[in-house]
Every structure is written in structure tokens, then in C-alpha cells.
Design an enzyme around this catalytic site. Structure first.
Site, PDB file in Angstrom:
ATOM      1  N   HIS A  15      52.312   3.072  14.476  1.00  0.00           N
ATOM      2  CA  HIS A  15      52.181   3.531  15.865  1.00  0.00           C
ATOM      3  C   HIS A  15      53.014   4.787  16.102  1.00  0.00           C
ATOM      4  O   HIS A  15      52.567   5.721  16.778  1.00  0.00           O
ATOM      5  CB  HIS A  15      52.585   2.433  16.841  1.00  0.00           C
ATOM      6  CG  HIS A  15      51.760   1.196  16.735  1.00  0.00           C
ATOM      7  ND1 HIS A  15      52.082   0.025  17.375  1.00  0.00           N
ATOM      8  CD2 HIS A  15      50.605   0.942  16.059  1.00  0.00           C
ATOM      9  CE1 HIS A  15      51.176  -0.893  17.098  1.00  0.00           C
ATOM     10  NE2 HIS A  15      50.272  -0.361  16.290  1.00  0.00           N
TER      11      HIS A  15
ATOM     12  N   HIS B 243      42.325   0.791  19.412  1.00  0.00           N
ATOM     13  CA  HIS B 243      43.594   0.608  18.706  1.00  0.00           C
ATOM     14  C   HIS B 243      43.416   0.780  17.203  1.00  0.00           C
ATOM     15  O   HIS B 243      44.331   1.266  16.521  1.00  0.00           O
ATOM     16  CB  HIS B 243      44.213  -0.758  19.003  1.00  0.00           C
ATOM     17  CG  HIS B 243      45.566  -0.895  18.384  1.00  0.00           C
ATOM     18  ND1 HIS B 243      46.693  -0.300  18.917  1.00  0.00           N
ATOM     19  CD2 HIS B 243      45.971  -1.482  17.225  1.00  0.00           C
ATOM     20  CE1 HIS B 243      47.729  -0.539  18.137  1.00  0.00           C
ATOM     21  NE2 HIS B 243      47.324  -1.252  17.093  1.00  0.00           N
TER      22      HIS B 243
ATOM     23  N   ASP C 262      45.681   3.137  14.898  1.00  0.00           N
ATOM     24  CA  ASP C 262      46.288   2.732  13.626  1.00  0.00           C
ATOM     25  C   ASP C 262      45.875   3.653  12.484  1.00  0.00           C
ATOM     26  O   ASP C 262      46.699   4.048  11.648  1.00  0.00           O
ATOM     27  CB  ASP C 262      45.864   1.306  13.275  1.00  0.00           C
ATOM     28  CG  ASP C 262      46.722   0.242  13.928  1.00  0.00           C
ATOM     29  OD1 ASP C 262      47.780   0.580  14.492  1.00  0.00           O
ATOM     30  OD2 ASP C 262      46.325  -0.936  13.869  1.00  0.00           O
TER      31      ASP C 262
ATOM     32  N   HIS D  68      44.886  -1.609   7.329  1.00  0.00           N
ATOM     33  CA  HIS D  68      45.898  -0.779   6.681  1.00  0.00           C
ATOM     34  C   HIS D  68      45.738  -0.727   5.161  1.00  0.00           C
ATOM     35  O   HIS D  68      45.972   0.316   4.545  1.00  0.00           O
ATOM     36  CB  HIS D  68      47.292  -1.301   7.027  1.00  0.00           C
ATOM     37  CG  HIS D  68      47.565  -1.343   8.491  1.00  0.00           C
ATOM     38  ND1 HIS D  68      47.606  -0.208   9.280  1.00  0.00           N
ATOM     39  CD2 HIS D  68      47.810  -2.390   9.331  1.00  0.00           C
ATOM     40  CE1 HIS D  68      47.876  -0.551  10.525  1.00  0.00           C
ATOM     41  NE2 HIS D  68      47.995  -1.868  10.586  1.00  0.00           N
TER      42      HIS D  68
END
Length: 304
Positions: free
Chosen positions: A78, A237, A241, A264
Site C-alpha cells: 500500500h 483495491h 495492490d 501478490h
């Protein structure tokens, strides 16, 4: 030319770690040209430093964590996203604990800190990574890819069998030549499912998670009293990310990033593959009038 940027002043903030649940102080400081983003663990005797780099990623369970030997810094995405959105090339990040604080679960508090510190242009050209050939990383029906594009565009799709997510939309494309990171991305919060909370905590994860720093949903609805900030906040979001993960490269991208049901781990796999494929990208810089997209210009001053 488009110049590198750093902070004008040092600034401090505090919060709790999403996964550790511990209070953390964070400081953002100016850094010289070509420094990149460097994390400093002040709680380790003698200090410990680690640069933001895809090759330093050591754990991608629910967040991006970097490490070098015994040094670890967790949940960097973030903050990295906010630095990317404001075009900050060089900064020192001081932490007195093992994790970047989660703040409200979005990048907006970090944007606020950077804006309060001020942004200073430095006397060196900003170097962009321009994608010249398509590249893809996949795992079953999950995938991420980079394609040539004269600008910076992010597309993402999620696929959750949940009424709130279905009604709000699970796909989004953000073209940063046409819209603003601050308006369209920065305020989107991380999210989680109530049914998974206890299992995560038994694994030592999400110990600091609550309704003040995440969207929490049960089987039917959003539990946060204030509701959503965007109708499709969940997928936005994922864009936030991804921008943070991509910025571990240390340079803004010129290209189109897209992802489907990814996270991720795949983002990092793609970056590692990109670094090995030197025929798929090149370094470029731009004169102001030729830039394919712009960064937020709030509180920017020029260095001598």
C-alpha cells in the site's frame, strides 16, 4: 525532462501492523537521486536497510513482504502504491517494527503523509521501464501479464461468488492518462471474509485486522457501518495492490498490466520473469510534452 522526485521534508506517522497486530512508527525521509525506495528497520541494533526490489520478496501470503538475510519488512504494497501514484522515486522509509502499518487499509493515509511532507523534483531524469514485448505469468485460471502500451493502464478482474461483489462489478480498467490515481484508486481498502478470520489468526495472520482497516464481509453483506467507498471497491483495491507490487521495480512502467484472479505471488513471478527477459523492456525518459501519462502534481517544488 520529467525529473525524479523525493520528499521535501521528513514526516512521521503511526499505526498497527495488519498481520502482526503491533503498533509501528513510520517515517518518510528525502533521499538522493537514484536511491530508490529503501526501508530502514530502526528497531534492529545498528539499523538494518533493505531496498524495495522484486528479488527481495520472500513471502506473498496475503501481502508482499521483502527480506534480506535476517531483515524482514512486511505489507509494503500500500505504501509502495502511494509512492508510485505520486511519482516518488527516492525515499527512506523508517520503521520501528517488522511491518508497514495498515492505516485504514488503503493507500490514502500514505498519500496524505507524502502530501504533508511535500514533493520535490530533483535534478535528474526520471527513468521509466517501457514494455516492448508481451509477458505473462499464470497458475491455472489465474494470470497476470504485461503488454506494450504508450501510457500506463491497469486492468483487473476478480471472480468471487458473493452478492455484494457481483452487484458492484468485478472488473475494472484504469488508464492513468485519462484519470487520477488519487481519485480512482488510492482510497480503495483491503478486504476479507468473516468466515476466514479465525483460520488466519491461527496462522499468525490478520492479528491487527478490524473494521477500521479493512472491508469485512459475511456471506451476504458488508459489515462496515459506512459501507463501500466505491461500488467496485474490491477490484479497485486489487489495482492498488498491483501498482504497489509493480513499483518494486524501482521505476514507473510504460505499458498495460492486466490480471485475472491473481495476487501478490503471481505479480512477483511476473516481475522476476521480466527482469530475466531483457528483450521485453527498455529504459526510457521523457520530455514533459512527450510523457504518456502524468503524476499527481500536488505540492511539487524544484530543487536547486
Amino acid at each position: 525532462m520529467i525529473r525524479q522526485r523525493t520528499l521535501k521534508n521528513m514526516i512521521w506517522g503511526t499505526g498497527i501492523g495488519l498481520h502482526s497486530g503491533k503498533k509501528v512508527y513510520i517515517g518518510l525521509r528525502p533521499a538522493p537521486v537514484n536511491t530508490g525506495i529503501v526501508f530502514h528497520r530502526s528497531d534492529i541494533e545498528g539499523g538494518a536497510w533493505i531496498k524495495a526490489d522484486p528479488l527481495h520478496v520472500v513471502d506473498t501470503r496475503l501481502s508482499t513482504n521483502i527480506g534480506d538475510g535476517h531483515i524482514r519488512v512486511g505489507t509494503v504494497e500500500h505504501l509502495m502504491s502511494a509512492l508510485a501514484g505520486l511519482g516518488i522515486d527516492n525515499a527512506y522509509v523508517d520503521l520501528d517494527g517488522p511491518e508497514v502499518p495498515i492505516m485504514d487499509g488503503s493507500a490514502a493515509p500514505f498519500v496524505f503523509l507524502i502530501q504533508c511532507a511535500g514533493i520535490e523534483e530533483q535534478n535528474a531524469p526520471k527513468r521509466f521501464i517501457r514494455i516492448t514485448k508481451p509477458l505473462k505469468a499464470e497458475d491455472g485460471d489465474r494470470w497476470v501479464q504485461l503488454e506494450p502500451f504508450e501510457g500506463f493502464k491497469v486492468s483487473f478482474a476478480i471472480d468471487f461468488d458473493h452478492p455484494v461483489m457481483k452487484n458492484g462489478g468485478q472488473e475494472v480498467t484504469v488508464d492513468f492518462a485519462r484519470t487520477s490515481y488519487l481519485k480512482e484508486v488510492a482510497r480503495a481498502r483491503t478486504f476479507g471474509f468473516m468466515r476466514e478470520v479465525e483460520a488466519l489468526r491461527r496462522m499468525g495472520l490478520a492479528l491487527g485486522g478490524n473494521l477500521d482497516n479493512a472491508i469485512v464481509v459475511d456471506d451476504y453483506r458488508v459489515l462496515n457501518e459506512e459501507g463501500l467507498r466505491y461500488t467496485n471497491e474490491f477490484v479497485r483495491h486489487k489495482v492498488l495492490d498491483s501498482i504497489g507490487d509493480l513499483y518494486l521495480l524501482g521505476h514507473p512502467l510504460v505499458g498495460h498490466f492486466s490480471g485475472h484472479k491473481a495476487g501478490h505471488a503471481l505479480n512477483n513471478s511476473l516481475l522476476r520473469a521480466l527482469l530475466l527477459r531483457q528483450d521485453a523492456w527498455e529504459f526510457v525518459d521523457y520530455a514533459e510534452r512527450r510523457a504518456p501519462f502524468s503524476f499527481a502534481d500536488t505540492l511539487v517544488t524544484a530543487s536547486a
